[in-house]
Design a protein around this motif. Structure first.
Motif, PDB file in Angstrom:
ATOM      1  N   PRO A 180       7.686  -4.954  17.040  1.00 41.67           N
ATOM      2  CA  PRO A 180       6.296  -4.531  16.877  1.00 41.67           C
ATOM      3  C   PRO A 180       5.891  -3.502  17.937  1.00 41.67           C
ATOM      4  CG  PRO A 180       6.405  -6.787  17.715  1.00 41.67           C
ATOM      5  CD  PRO A 180       7.813  -6.366  17.422  1.00 41.67           C
ATOM      6  N   GLY A 181       4.883  -2.716  17.607  1.00 38.03           N
ATOM      7  CA  GLY A 181       4.415  -1.680  18.529  1.00 38.03           C
ATOM      8  C   GLY A 181       3.313  -2.203  19.414  1.00 38.03           C
ATOM      9  N   ASP A 182       3.675  -3.052  20.367  1.00 41.25           N
ATOM     10  CA  ASP A 182       2.659  -3.573  21.292  1.00 41.25           C
ATOM     11  C   ASP A 182       3.212  -3.564  22.720  1.00 41.25           C
ATOM     12  OD1 ASP A 182       4.213  -5.928  21.623  1.00 41.25           O
ATOM     13  OD2 ASP A 182       3.258  -6.836  19.881  1.00 41.25           O
ATOM     14  N   VAL A 183       2.308  -3.737  23.667  1.00 43.82           N
ATOM     15  CA  VAL A 183       2.681  -3.575  25.071  1.00 43.82           C
ATOM     16  C   VAL A 183       3.635  -4.671  25.566  1.00 43.82           C
ATOM     17  CG1 VAL A 183       1.708  -3.605  27.415  1.00 43.82           C
ATOM     18  CG2 VAL A 183       0.744  -2.088  25.665  1.00 43.82           C
ATOM     19  N   PRO A 184       3.428  -5.952  25.204  1.00 43.49           N
ATOM     20  CA  PRO A 184       4.397  -6.957  25.682  1.00 43.49           C
ATOM     21  C   PRO A 184       5.820  -6.663  25.193  1.00 43.49           C
ATOM     22  CG  PRO A 184       2.412  -8.027  24.858  1.00 43.49           C
ATOM     23  CD  PRO A 184       2.273  -6.572  24.520  1.00 43.49           C
ATOM     24  N   THR A 185       5.937  -6.214  23.948  1.00 44.46           N
ATOM     25  CA  THR A 185       7.281  -5.912  23.436  1.00 44.46           C
ATOM     26  C   THR A 185       7.859  -4.703  24.164  1.00 44.46           C
ATOM     27  OG1 THR A 185       6.591  -6.777  21.301  1.00 44.46           O
ATOM     28  CG2 THR A 185       8.608  -5.464  21.338  1.00 44.46           C
ATOM     29  N   MET A 186       7.013  -3.696  24.402  1.00 41.49           N
ATOM     30  CA  MET A 186       7.487  -2.520  25.143  1.00 41.49           C
ATOM     31  C   MET A 186       8.000  -2.924  26.525  1.00 41.49           C
ATOM     32  SD  MET A 186       5.336   0.873  26.249  1.00 41.49           S
ATOM     33  CE  MET A 186       5.020   1.373  24.589  1.00 41.49           C
ATOM     34  N   ALA A 187       7.225  -3.770  27.210  1.00 39.28           N
ATOM     35  CA  ALA A 187       7.628  -4.179  28.569  1.00 39.28           C
ATOM     36  C   ALA A 187       8.969  -4.915  28.529  1.00 39.28           C
ATOM     37  CB  ALA A 187       6.549  -5.060  29.181  1.00 39.28           C
ATOM     38  N   ALA A 188       9.159  -5.759  27.529  1.00 40.94           N
ATOM     39  CA  ALA A 188      10.419  -6.506  27.434  1.00 40.94           C
ATOM     40  C   ALA A 188      11.587  -5.568  27.139  1.00 40.94           C
ATOM     41  CB  ALA A 188      10.301  -7.575  26.346  1.00 40.94           C
ATOM     42  N   ALA A 189      11.371  -4.612  26.251  1.00 39.65           N
ATOM     43  CA  ALA A 189      12.452  -3.677  25.902  1.00 39.65           C
ATOM     44  C   ALA A 189      12.813  -2.812  27.113  1.00 39.65           C
ATOM     45  CB  ALA A 189      12.028  -2.797  24.718  1.00 39.65           C
ATOM     46  N   VAL A 190      11.801  -2.322  27.807  1.00 45.90           N
ATOM     47  CA  VAL A 190      12.064  -1.448  28.958  1.00 45.90           C
ATOM     48  C   VAL A 190      12.809  -2.221  30.054  1.00 45.90           C
ATOM     49  CG1 VAL A 190      10.961  -0.123  30.806  1.00 45.90           C
ATOM     50  CG2 VAL A 190      10.162   0.132  28.447  1.00 45.90           C
ATOM     51  N   ALA A 191      12.427  -3.474  30.243  1.00 43.84           N
ATOM     52  CA  ALA A 191      13.089  -4.283  31.281  1.00 43.84           C
ATOM     53  C   ALA A 191      14.570  -4.486  30.979  1.00 43.84           C
ATOM     54  CB  ALA A 191      12.392  -5.635  31.406  1.00 43.84           C
ATOM     55  N   ALA A 192      14.935  -4.410  29.703  1.00 37.08           N
ATOM     56  CA  ALA A 192      16.328  -4.654  29.319  1.00 37.08           C
ATOM     57  C   ALA A 192      17.193  -3.393  29.347  1.00 37.08           C
ATOM     58  CB  ALA A 192      16.357  -5.260  27.910  1.00 37.08           C
ATOM     59  N   LEU A 193      16.591  -2.221  29.540  1.00 35.59           N
ATOM     60  CA  LEU A 193      17.366  -0.974  29.489  1.00 35.59           C
ATOM     61  C   LEU A 193      18.351  -0.889  30.651  1.00 35.59           C
ATOM     62  CD1 LEU A 193      14.600   1.654  28.536  1.00 35.59           C
ATOM     63  CD2 LEU A 193      16.237   0.487  27.026  1.00 35.59           C
ATOM     64  N   PRO A 194      19.414  -0.091  30.478  1.00 35.87           N
ATOM     65  CA  PRO A 194      20.358   0.093  31.588  1.00 35.87           C
ATOM     66  C   PRO A 194      19.664   0.693  32.814  1.00 35.87           C
ATOM     67  CG  PRO A 194      21.239   1.032  29.548  1.00 35.87           C
ATOM     68  CD  PRO A 194      19.821   0.645  29.265  1.00 35.87           C
ATOM     69  N   ALA A 195      20.131   0.345  33.990  1.00 33.37           N
ATOM     70  CA  ALA A 195      19.552   0.895  35.232  1.00 33.37           C
ATOM     71  C   ALA A 195      19.644   2.421  35.196  1.00 33.37           C
ATOM     72  CB  ALA A 195      20.327   0.355  36.423  1.00 33.37           C
ATOM     73  N   GLY A 196      18.558   3.064  35.592  1.00 32.19           N
ATOM     74  CA  GLY A 196      18.554   4.527  35.670  1.00 32.19           C
ATOM     75  C   GLY A 196      18.224   5.234  34.375  1.00 32.19           C
ATOM     76  N   ALA A 197      18.121   4.484  33.286  1.00 32.37           N
ATOM     77  CA  ALA A 197      17.804   5.123  32.005  1.00 32.37           C
ATOM     78  C   ALA A 197      16.355   5.606  32.003  1.00 32.37           C
ATOM     79  CB  ALA A 197      18.009   4.133  30.858  1.00 32.37           C
ATOM     80  N   THR A 198      16.108   6.722  31.320  1.00 33.71           N
ATOM     81  CA  THR A 198      14.736   7.118  31.016  1.00 33.71           C
ATOM     82  C   THR A 198      14.471   6.763  29.560  1.00 33.71           C
ATOM     83  OG1 THR A 198      15.543   9.351  30.546  1.00 33.71           O
ATOM     84  CG2 THR A 198      14.563   8.974  32.720  1.00 33.71           C
ATOM     85  N   TRP A 199      13.206   6.741  29.194  1.00 33.66           N
ATOM     86  CA  TRP A 199      12.874   6.333  27.830  1.00 33.66           C
ATOM     87  C   TRP A 199      11.590   6.998  27.364  1.00 33.66           C
ATOM     88  CZ3 TRP A 199       8.265   3.473  27.161  1.00 33.66           C
ATOM     89  CH2 TRP A 199       7.675   3.025  28.351  1.00 33.66           C
ATOM     90  N   SER A 200      11.537   7.176  26.066  1.00 34.44           N
ATOM     91  CA  SER A 200      10.285   7.560  25.431  1.00 34.44           C
ATOM     92  C   SER A 200       9.965   6.473  24.411  1.00 34.44           C
ATOM     93  CB  SER A 200      10.402   8.930  24.758  1.00 34.44           C
ATOM     94  OG  SER A 200      11.361   8.877  23.741  1.00 34.44           O
ATOM     95  N   ALA A 201       8.776   6.564  23.835  1.00 32.69           N
ATOM     96  CA  ALA A 201       8.414   5.586  22.811  1.00 32.69           C
ATOM     97  C   ALA A 201       7.587   6.264  21.745  1.00 32.69           C
ATOM     98  CB  ALA A 201       7.643   4.422  23.423  1.00 32.69           C
ATOM     99  N   THR A 202       7.708   5.738  20.548  1.00 34.94           N
ATOM    100  CA  THR A 202       6.865   6.181  19.447  1.00 34.94           C
ATOM    101  C   THR A 202       6.446   4.967  18.647  1.00 34.94           C
ATOM    102  OG1 THR A 202       6.669   7.723  17.597  1.00 34.94           O
ATOM    103  CG2 THR A 202       8.801   6.624  17.836  1.00 34.94           C
ATOM    104  N   GLY A 203       5.211   4.991  18.202  1.00 32.20           N
ATOM    105  CA  GLY A 203       4.709   3.885  17.382  1.00 32.20           C
ATOM    106  C   GLY A 203       4.508   4.371  15.955  1.00 32.20           C
ATOM    107  N   ILE A 204       5.059   3.649  15.023  1.00 33.16           N
ATOM    108  CA  ILE A 204       4.950   4.033  13.615  1.00 33.16           C
ATOM    109  C   ILE A 204       3.563   3.636  13.097  1.00 33.16           C
ATOM    110  CG2 ILE A 204       5.972   3.707  11.315  1.00 33.16           C
ATOM    111  CD1 ILE A 204       7.812   5.112  13.423  1.00 33.16           C
ATOM    112  N   GLY A 205       2.997   4.527  12.293  1.00 33.96           N
ATOM    113  CA  GLY A 205       1.727   4.212  11.637  1.00 33.96           C
ATOM    114  C   GLY A 205       0.640   3.880  12.628  1.00 33.96           C
TER     115      GLY A 205
END
Ligand code: KMH
Ligand code: ZN
Length: 276
Positions: A180-205
Protein backbone atom coordinates in the motif's frame (compact mmCIF):
# COMPACT_ATOMS: atom_id res chain seq x y z
CA UNK A 1 22.25 14.09 -1.05
CA UNK A 2 20.62 17.45 -0.55
CA UNK A 3 18.71 17.56 -3.81
CA UNK A 4 15.80 15.57 -5.18
CA UNK A 5 16.04 13.33 -8.21
CA UNK A 6 12.77 13.58 -10.13
CA UNK A 7 11.86 10.84 -12.59
CA UNK A 8 8.98 11.30 -14.96
CA UNK A 9 7.07 8.22 -16.15
CA UNK A 10 4.91 9.85 -18.82
CA UNK A 11 3.12 6.98 -20.57
CA UNK A 12 3.17 3.49 -19.04
CA UNK A 13 1.58 0.50 -20.67
CA UNK A 14 -1.86 0.58 -19.15
CA UNK A 15 -3.69 3.84 -19.91
CA UNK A 16 -5.77 4.01 -23.08
CA UNK A 17 -5.04 6.95 -25.40
CA UNK A 18 -8.68 7.08 -26.51
CA UNK A 19 -9.77 7.64 -22.92
CA UNK A 20 -6.77 9.81 -21.98
CA UNK A 21 -5.94 12.11 -24.90
CA UNK A 22 -3.17 13.87 -22.93
CA UNK A 23 -1.13 10.65 -22.79
CA UNK A 24 2.04 10.94 -24.92
CA UNK A 25 2.12 7.96 -27.27
CA UNK A 26 3.85 9.05 -30.48
CA UNK A 27 7.56 9.77 -30.66
CA UNK A 28 6.87 13.46 -31.24
CA UNK A 29 4.53 13.61 -28.25
CA UNK A 30 7.07 11.78 -26.10
CA UNK A 31 9.97 14.05 -27.05
CA UNK A 32 8.01 17.25 -26.54
CA UNK A 33 6.75 15.92 -23.18
CA UNK A 34 10.33 15.04 -22.24
CA UNK A 35 11.56 18.55 -23.06
CA UNK A 36 8.80 20.15 -21.01
CA UNK A 37 9.46 17.82 -18.08
CA UNK A 38 13.19 18.45 -18.20
CA UNK A 39 12.53 22.21 -18.08
CA UNK A 40 10.22 21.62 -15.11
CA UNK A 41 12.88 19.74 -13.12
CA UNK A 42 12.94 16.09 -14.20
CA UNK A 43 16.33 14.39 -14.54
CA UNK A 44 15.25 10.87 -15.58
CA UNK A 45 12.57 9.67 -17.98
CA UNK A 46 11.11 6.17 -17.52
CA UNK A 47 9.97 5.14 -20.97
CA UNK A 48 7.27 2.84 -22.31
CA UNK A 49 6.46 3.17 -26.00
CA UNK A 50 3.36 2.55 -28.10
CA UNK A 51 2.75 1.36 -31.66
CA UNK A 52 0.84 3.22 -34.39
CA UNK A 53 -2.43 2.14 -32.81
CA UNK A 54 -1.21 3.48 -29.42
CA UNK A 55 -0.91 -0.04 -28.00
CA UNK A 56 2.12 -0.88 -25.82
CA UNK A 57 5.00 -2.38 -27.77
CA UNK A 58 8.59 -3.49 -27.21
CA UNK A 59 9.45 -3.18 -30.90
CA UNK A 60 13.25 -3.06 -31.04
CA UNK A 61 13.54 -0.53 -33.85
CA UNK A 62 11.11 1.83 -32.19
CA UNK A 63 12.92 1.52 -28.89
CA UNK A 64 16.26 2.37 -30.52
CA UNK A 65 14.70 5.34 -32.35
CA UNK A 66 13.16 6.52 -29.08
CA UNK A 67 16.48 6.41 -27.22
CA UNK A 68 18.15 8.34 -30.05
CA UNK A 69 15.41 10.97 -30.21
CA UNK A 70 15.36 11.54 -26.46
CA UNK A 71 19.17 11.85 -26.41
CA UNK A 72 19.05 14.32 -29.27
CA UNK A 73 16.24 16.43 -27.82
CA UNK A 74 17.05 16.37 -24.11
CA UNK A 75 19.78 15.76 -21.57
CA UNK A 76 17.52 13.46 -19.55
CA UNK A 77 18.73 10.06 -18.38
CA UNK A 78 16.88 7.60 -20.60
CA UNK A 79 15.56 4.68 -18.57
CA UNK A 80 13.72 2.08 -20.64
CA UNK A 81 11.09 -0.09 -19.02
CA UNK A 82 11.91 -3.79 -19.03
CA UNK A 83 8.55 -4.43 -17.40
CA UNK A 84 6.62 -3.55 -20.52
CA UNK A 85 3.00 -4.65 -20.40
CA UNK A 86 1.79 -7.69 -18.46
CA UNK A 87 1.37 -9.48 -21.79
CA UNK A 88 5.02 -9.08 -22.85
CA UNK A 89 7.26 -12.15 -22.91
CA UNK A 90 10.62 -12.50 -21.17
CA UNK A 91 12.70 -12.62 -24.37
CA UNK A 92 11.27 -9.32 -25.62
CA UNK A 93 11.78 -7.77 -22.19
CA UNK A 94 15.45 -8.80 -22.18
CA UNK A 95 15.89 -7.48 -25.73
CA UNK A 96 14.97 -3.98 -24.53
CA UNK A 97 18.65 -3.62 -23.58
CA UNK A 98 19.60 -3.89 -27.28
CA UNK A 99 18.42 -0.28 -27.59
CA UNK A 100 21.36 0.74 -25.37
CA UNK A 101 19.56 2.98 -22.88
CA UNK A 102 21.42 4.68 -20.03
CA UNK A 103 19.30 2.83 -17.51
CA UNK A 104 16.46 0.35 -17.23
CA UNK A 105 13.88 -0.75 -14.71
CA UNK A 106 14.35 -4.15 -13.07
CA UNK A 107 11.46 -5.42 -10.98
CA UNK A 108 12.46 -7.71 -8.14
CA UNK A 109 9.51 -10.08 -8.05
CA UNK A 110 6.15 -11.19 -9.33
CA UNK A 111 3.17 -9.21 -8.14
CA UNK A 112 -0.57 -9.26 -8.62
CA UNK A 113 -1.40 -6.26 -10.80
CA UNK A 114 -5.11 -5.54 -10.53
CA UNK A 115 -6.75 -8.51 -12.22
CA UNK A 116 -3.49 -9.42 -13.97
CA UNK A 117 -0.09 -10.74 -12.89
CA UNK A 118 3.16 -8.85 -13.51
CA UNK A 119 5.53 -11.80 -13.83
CA UNK A 120 9.13 -11.50 -12.62
CA UNK A 121 10.33 -14.96 -11.57
CA UNK A 122 13.84 -15.37 -10.20
CA UNK A 123 15.36 -16.91 -13.39
CA UNK A 124 14.22 -13.86 -15.39
CA UNK A 125 15.40 -11.41 -12.75
CA UNK A 126 18.89 -12.89 -12.66
CA UNK A 127 19.17 -13.10 -16.46
CA UNK A 128 18.13 -9.46 -16.78
CA UNK A 129 20.48 -8.37 -14.02
CA UNK A 130 23.47 -10.13 -15.54
CA UNK A 131 22.63 -8.60 -18.92
CA UNK A 132 22.60 -5.11 -17.38
CA UNK A 133 26.04 -5.83 -15.94
CA UNK A 134 27.40 -7.09 -19.29
CA UNK A 135 25.99 -4.13 -21.22
CA UNK A 136 26.77 -1.44 -18.65
CA UNK A 137 23.13 -0.41 -18.32
CA UNK A 138 22.35 0.98 -14.86
CA UNK A 139 19.33 -0.78 -13.33
CA UNK A 140 16.73 0.86 -11.14
CA UNK A 141 15.39 -1.82 -8.83
CA UNK A 142 11.63 -1.52 -8.84
CA UNK A 143 10.01 -2.80 -5.67
CA UNK A 144 6.26 -3.35 -5.69
CA UNK A 145 6.21 -5.22 -2.40
CA UNK A 146 8.39 -5.49 0.67
CA UNK A 147 9.18 -9.15 -0.04
CA UNK A 148 10.89 -8.02 -3.23
CA UNK A 149 13.56 -6.36 -1.12
CA UNK A 150 14.70 -9.84 -0.06
CA UNK A 151 15.15 -10.74 -3.72
CA UNK A 152 17.21 -7.58 -4.23
CA UNK A 153 19.53 -8.67 -1.41
CA UNK A 154 19.80 -12.13 -2.95
CA UNK A 155 20.60 -10.66 -6.36
CA UNK A 156 23.35 -8.43 -5.02
CA UNK A 157 24.71 -11.25 -2.86
CA UNK A 158 24.92 -13.73 -5.75
CA UNK A 159 25.94 -11.42 -8.60
CA UNK A 160 27.61 -8.40 -7.04
CA UNK A 161 27.03 -4.69 -7.55
CA UNK A 162 25.19 -3.22 -10.52
CA UNK A 163 26.70 -1.36 -13.46
CA UNK A 164 27.79 2.02 -12.12
CA UNK A 165 28.41 0.51 -8.69
CA UNK A 166 25.46 2.11 -6.91
CA UNK A 167 22.11 0.64 -5.85
CA UNK A 168 19.12 2.85 -6.58
CA UNK A 169 15.59 1.61 -5.96
CA UNK A 170 12.10 2.80 -6.76
CA UNK A 171 9.24 1.92 -4.42
CA UNK A 172 6.14 1.50 -6.55
CA UNK A 173 3.36 1.78 -3.99
CA UNK A 174 -0.38 1.44 -4.20
CA UNK A 175 -0.66 -1.07 -7.06
CA UNK A 176 -3.71 -3.25 -6.33
CA UNK A 177 -1.85 -6.42 -5.31
CA UNK A 178 1.35 -4.74 -4.15
CA UNK A 179 2.33 -2.81 -1.03
CA UNK A 180 0.00 0.00 0.00
CA UNK A 181 1.00 3.62 -0.55
CA UNK A 182 1.26 4.78 3.04
CA UNK A 183 3.98 6.09 5.32
CA UNK A 184 4.31 3.08 7.68
CA UNK A 185 4.82 0.78 4.69
CA UNK A 186 7.32 3.20 3.16
CA UNK A 187 9.30 3.33 6.41
CA UNK A 188 9.40 -0.47 6.62
CA UNK A 189 10.50 -0.86 3.00
CA UNK A 190 13.21 1.80 3.31
CA UNK A 191 14.53 0.21 6.51
CA UNK A 192 14.98 -3.07 4.64
CA UNK A 193 16.99 -1.64 1.71
CA UNK A 194 20.68 -2.48 1.31
CA UNK A 195 23.07 -0.14 3.16
CA UNK A 196 24.01 2.86 1.03
CA UNK A 197 21.13 2.47 -1.41
CA UNK A 198 19.23 5.53 -2.57
CA UNK A 199 15.54 5.32 -3.36
CA UNK A 200 12.66 7.10 -4.95
CA UNK A 201 8.98 6.40 -4.52
CA UNK A 202 5.83 6.71 -6.54
CA UNK A 203 2.25 6.23 -5.45
CA UNK A 204 -0.24 4.82 -7.91
CA UNK A 205 -3.57 6.60 -8.28
CA UNK A 206 -4.80 8.27 -5.13
CA UNK A 207 -1.69 7.31 -3.17
CA UNK A 208 0.38 9.67 -5.36
CA UNK A 209 0.36 12.62 -2.97
CA UNK A 210 0.80 10.76 0.35
CA UNK A 211 3.75 8.90 -1.16
CA UNK A 212 5.24 12.09 -2.59
CA UNK A 213 5.06 13.91 0.75
CA UNK A 214 6.32 10.84 2.63
CA UNK A 215 9.30 10.40 0.32
CA UNK A 216 10.30 14.05 0.55
CA UNK A 217 10.10 13.92 4.34
CA UNK A 218 12.08 10.69 4.56
CA UNK A 219 14.96 11.74 2.28
CA UNK A 220 13.77 9.83 -0.77
CA UNK A 221 13.57 10.87 -4.39
CA UNK A 222 10.42 11.18 -6.49
CA UNK A 223 8.80 9.57 -9.50
CA UNK A 224 5.71 11.18 -10.99
CA UNK A 225 3.83 10.92 -14.27
CA UNK A 226 0.80 9.65 -16.10
CA UNK A 227 2.01 6.05 -15.94
CA UNK A 228 1.19 6.22 -12.25
CA UNK A 229 -1.62 8.74 -11.88
CA UNK A 230 -4.15 10.27 -14.24
CA UNK A 231 -5.66 12.67 -11.69
CA UNK A 232 -4.01 15.91 -10.66
CA UNK A 233 -6.55 16.45 -7.90
CA UNK A 234 -9.94 15.03 -7.00
CA UNK A 235 -12.10 15.30 -10.13
CA UNK A 236 -9.38 17.03 -12.16
CA UNK A 237 -7.57 14.92 -14.78
CA UNK A 238 -3.87 15.48 -15.45
CA UNK A 239 -3.58 17.90 -18.37
CA UNK A 240 0.14 17.43 -19.04
CA UNK A 241 2.87 15.31 -17.49
CA UNK A 242 4.86 18.48 -16.90
CA UNK A 243 2.35 19.77 -14.39
CA UNK A 244 3.05 16.74 -12.21
CA UNK A 245 6.78 17.45 -12.48
CA UNK A 246 6.22 21.15 -11.75
CA UNK A 247 4.29 20.28 -8.59
CA UNK A 248 6.92 17.76 -7.46
CA UNK A 249 9.72 20.26 -8.13
CA UNK A 250 7.95 23.01 -6.22
CA UNK A 251 7.35 20.75 -3.22
CA UNK A 252 10.98 19.61 -3.35
CA UNK A 253 12.09 23.24 -3.27
CA UNK A 254 9.78 23.92 -0.32
CA UNK A 255 11.34 20.91 1.41
CA UNK A 256 14.77 22.54 0.85
CA UNK A 257 15.73 19.68 -1.44
CA UNK A 258 15.55 21.24 -4.91
CA UNK A 259 15.48 19.13 -8.08
CA UNK A 260 18.87 17.90 -9.32
CA UNK A 261 19.81 18.44 -12.96
CA UNK A 262 20.59 15.46 -15.21
CA UNK A 263 24.38 15.82 -14.86
CA UNK A 264 24.14 15.61 -11.08
CA UNK A 265 21.72 12.70 -11.39
CA UNK A 266 24.20 10.87 -13.62
CA UNK A 267 26.85 11.24 -10.91
CA UNK A 268 24.40 10.03 -8.26
CA UNK A 269 23.38 6.94 -10.22
CA UNK A 270 26.80 6.06 -11.62
CA UNK A 271 25.74 6.59 -15.22
CA UNK A 272 28.63 7.29 -17.59
CA UNK A 273 31.29 6.26 -15.09
CA UNK A 274 31.68 5.35 -11.47
CA UNK A 275 29.51 7.11 -8.95
CA UNK A 276 30.97 10.32 -7.53
N1 KMH B 1 3.48 -2.00 -16.87
C1 KMH B 1 3.73 -2.83 -15.73
C2 KMH B 1 3.17 -4.19 -15.97
C3 KMH B 1 8.36 -1.32 -15.42
O1 KMH B 1 8.19 -0.40 -16.18
O2 KMH B 1 9.43 -1.92 -15.30
C4 KMH B 1 5.15 -2.93 -15.39
C5 KMH B 1 5.90 -1.68 -15.24
C6 KMH B 1 7.21 -1.82 -14.58
O3 KMH B 1 5.52 -0.60 -15.65
ZN1 ZN C 1 6.93 1.35 -16.13
Amino acid sequence: MAGTLITVAPTGAEADKAAVPALPVTLDELVSTAKECEAAGAAVIHVHIRDDAARPTLDRGRLADTVAALREGTDLIVQLSTGGAVTDGFADRLAVLDARPDACSLTCGTVNFGDEVFANPWPFIKDLYQLTQERGVVPEFELFDIGQVATLHRLLGEFGPPAGGHVHCDLVMGVPGGMPGDVPTMAAAVAALPAGATWSATGIGRSALPVLFGALAAGGHLRVGMEDTLSYARGRPVARNAELVERAAELARIAQRPPVRPAEARALLGIGGARS
